[in-house]
Design an enzyme around this catalytic site. Sequence first.
Site, PDB file in Angstrom:
ATOM      1  N   SER A 211      -3.103   3.020  14.345  1.00 53.65           N
ATOM      2  CA  SER A 211      -3.950   3.540  13.280  1.00 53.65           C
ATOM      3  C   SER A 211      -5.377   3.062  13.506  1.00 53.65           C
ATOM      4  O   SER A 211      -5.599   2.054  14.174  1.00 53.65           O
ATOM      5  CB  SER A 211      -3.410   3.008  11.957  1.00 53.65           C
ATOM      6  N   GLY A 243      -3.295   8.364  13.020  1.00 49.31           N
ATOM      7  CA  GLY A 243      -4.045   7.321  13.713  1.00 49.31           C
ATOM      8  C   GLY A 243      -5.520   7.554  13.868  1.00 49.31           C
ATOM      9  O   GLY A 243      -6.243   6.646  14.306  1.00 49.31           O
ATOM     10  N   GLU A 280       0.205  13.869  12.067  1.00 47.82           N
ATOM     11  CA  GLU A 280       0.461  13.281  10.735  1.00 47.82           C
ATOM     12  C   GLU A 280      -0.708  12.414  10.298  1.00 47.82           C
ATOM     13  O   GLU A 280      -0.562  11.195  10.167  1.00 47.82           O
ATOM     14  CB  GLU A 280       1.689  12.366  10.808  1.00 47.82           C
ATOM     15  N   PRO A 281      -1.884  12.977  10.089  1.00 43.99           N
ATOM     16  CA  PRO A 281      -2.991  12.131   9.647  1.00 43.99           C
ATOM     17  C   PRO A 281      -2.781  11.629   8.226  1.00 43.99           C
ATOM     18  O   PRO A 281      -2.253  12.350   7.376  1.00 43.99           O
ATOM     19  CB  PRO A 281      -4.203  13.075   9.711  1.00 43.99           C
ATOM     20  N   GLY A 282      -3.152  10.379   7.978  1.00 39.90           N
ATOM     21  CA  GLY A 282      -3.110   9.816   6.626  1.00 39.90           C
ATOM     22  C   GLY A 282      -4.512   9.386   6.241  1.00 39.90           C
ATOM     23  O   GLY A 282      -5.179   9.988   5.407  1.00 39.90           O
ATOM     24  N   ARG A 283      -4.973   8.344   6.946  1.00 34.57           N
ATOM     25  CA  ARG A 283      -6.290   7.775   6.652  1.00 34.57           C
ATOM     26  C   ARG A 283      -7.407   8.831   6.710  1.00 34.57           C
ATOM     27  O   ARG A 283      -8.287   8.856   5.848  1.00 34.57           O
ATOM     28  CB  ARG A 283      -6.589   6.691   7.683  1.00 34.57           C
ATOM     29  N   TYR A 324      -6.205  -7.508   7.905  1.00 37.58           N
ATOM     30  CA  TYR A 324      -6.749  -7.110   9.209  1.00 37.58           C
ATOM     31  C   TYR A 324      -8.182  -7.562   9.441  1.00 37.58           C
ATOM     32  O   TYR A 324      -8.774  -7.198  10.462  1.00 37.58           O
ATOM     33  CB  TYR A 324      -6.762  -5.572   9.356  1.00 37.58           C
ATOM     34  N   CYS A 351      -5.892 -16.249  -6.811  1.00 36.91           N
ATOM     35  CA  CYS A 351      -5.914 -17.690  -6.517  1.00 36.91           C
ATOM     36  C   CYS A 351      -5.724 -17.939  -5.028  1.00 36.91           C
ATOM     37  O   CYS A 351      -4.726 -18.549  -4.612  1.00 36.91           O
ATOM     38  CB  CYS A 351      -4.830 -18.384  -7.328  1.00 36.91           C
TER      39      CYS A 351
HETATM   40  C1  LIG Z   1       4.525   7.346  12.274  1.00 39.93           C
HETATM   41  C2  LIG Z   1       3.206   7.358  11.617  1.00 39.93           C
HETATM   42  N1  LIG Z   1       2.595   8.539  11.426  1.00 39.93           N
HETATM   43  C3  LIG Z   1       1.388   8.615  10.806  1.00 39.93           C
HETATM   44  C4  LIG Z   1       0.733   7.477  10.372  1.00 39.93           C
HETATM   45  C5  LIG Z   1      -0.589   7.602   9.687  1.00 39.93           C
HETATM   46  O1  LIG Z   1      -1.586   6.960  10.344  1.00 39.93           O
HETATM   47  P1  LIG Z   1      -3.102   7.112   9.882  1.00 39.93           P
HETATM   48  O2  LIG Z   1      -3.170   6.843   8.436  1.00 39.93           O
HETATM   49  O3  LIG Z   1      -3.827   6.124  10.693  1.00 39.93           O
HETATM   50  O4  LIG Z   1      -3.512   8.521  10.209  1.00 39.93           O
HETATM   51  C6  LIG Z   1       1.321   6.221  10.575  1.00 39.93           C
HETATM   52  C7  LIG Z   1       0.632   4.995  10.131  1.00 39.93           C
HETATM   53  O5  LIG Z   1       0.995   3.892  10.305  1.00 39.93           O
HETATM   54  C8  LIG Z   1       2.603   6.164  11.203  1.00 39.93           C
HETATM   55  O6  LIG Z   1       3.213   4.990  11.398  1.00 39.93           O
END
Ligand SMILES: Cc1ncc(COP(=O)(O)O)c(C=O)c1O
Length: 422
Positions: A211, A243, A280-283, A324, A351
Amino acid sequence: MTALPRHLLPDNAEIHPDGWLSIAGCRVDDLAAEYGTPLFVYDEAHLRARCQEAMEVFGEGVAYATKAFHCLAMARLVHEEGLCFDVATGGEMHVALVAGVPADRLILHGNNKSLEELRWARELGVRRIVVDSFDEFDRLDQLHAEDGRVPQILVRATPGIEAHTHEFVRTGQVDSKFGFGVGSGDLTKAVDWASGSPAVELVGVHAHIGSQVFVADFFHQAIEVIAPWVRDLDLPELSIGGGLGVPYVQGETAPTITEWGRTVVDSCRAAGITSRVVAEPGRAIAAQAAITVYSVGTVKDVPGVRTYVSVDGGMSDNPRPVLYGSGYEAFLPRATAADRPRTVTVVGKHCESGDMLVRDAQVPADLRVGDLLATAVTGAYGHSMGSNYNKVLRPPVIFVQDGESRLVVRRETYADLLDCEA
Ligand SMILES: Cc1ncc(COP(=O)(O)O)c(C=O)c1O
């Protein structure tokens, strides 16, 4: 002395002539007065625009990684935009289902899926199960013997690529808890097993190298490594995982989803892969859509050392700096475009001495107790990784659009803290 870089704010951020920030037509001071602080503020149109970008460049089958930020409203938004869902646990699956997402839009991940999670996913008829280990194959065999169901699966490859990112979010290297190693021969064994097994239908290979990766070449390298398995077996699908990195601080830049997607698809075609390419973008979808708004409660000078600025949240709403060492920009929403000549350390109320949000934050000289202070690019892995440490109440989440705000996750109450007590 520099002002907050504008590109770190959500797409629909605007600075009023009096200096105040508004997002999608909602002034941050009004939002703080209405909902209190700390507060996550998401620009809904920004989230939709990033989903649309992903759909445009990858097409049907691209998924949103719910681990970045997940709640009913987000799941509904992502579903409306046509994306599938990467869910990594039964819990993430549950939230998506309650939001009304059909099971055939879910892709189940995880390096240690339980028998119950696998049974449930198979019964629901999820779109894909991404198989991560030989033990998981055993469980799928056992379940097949029980009910004869045959899920469509991808096998997760560990291509042996060391993406230059923090070691805790790096997953593609040989020494990883995730997936089947290429170099060790495990990927070949896994693909052979899956191709010959009546318990599963193998439809592709998956690789997620880590990521917060900024360099497109790492994805290119991963594709080159796994291409032979997809090509030789003529598998219909390759998923490159998520990632894609996003800029968090001054001076950082990252490819857009479109640029990343084109590089990935071009690399696949150049490697002779004709199958569907998904991701599979998340971030990259959620991070820049949000800011977190806090109130400054204490300012402590340690002469000659540093100034601590304590806010009313901390590691419970954003553990990334502690986990991190991640950097953020802080700013005062009343003076969003102002120079920030003063260096302070923004800390939370937990704390722990390590409870830092921004170690060396640049802020305007006149920062004072009572100010609203915000951090930018907090839409991913903040709310979702949050905790109740010190029994601090989790902040609410609001979506803003066209001058309207709506509460999508309410603030926790003290009563919520006792909900699970027997
Ligand atoms: C299998 C898999 N797919 C997608 C993602 C999403 O990654 P990102 O949020 O960096 O795009 C992750 C994040 O850890 C992951 O483990």
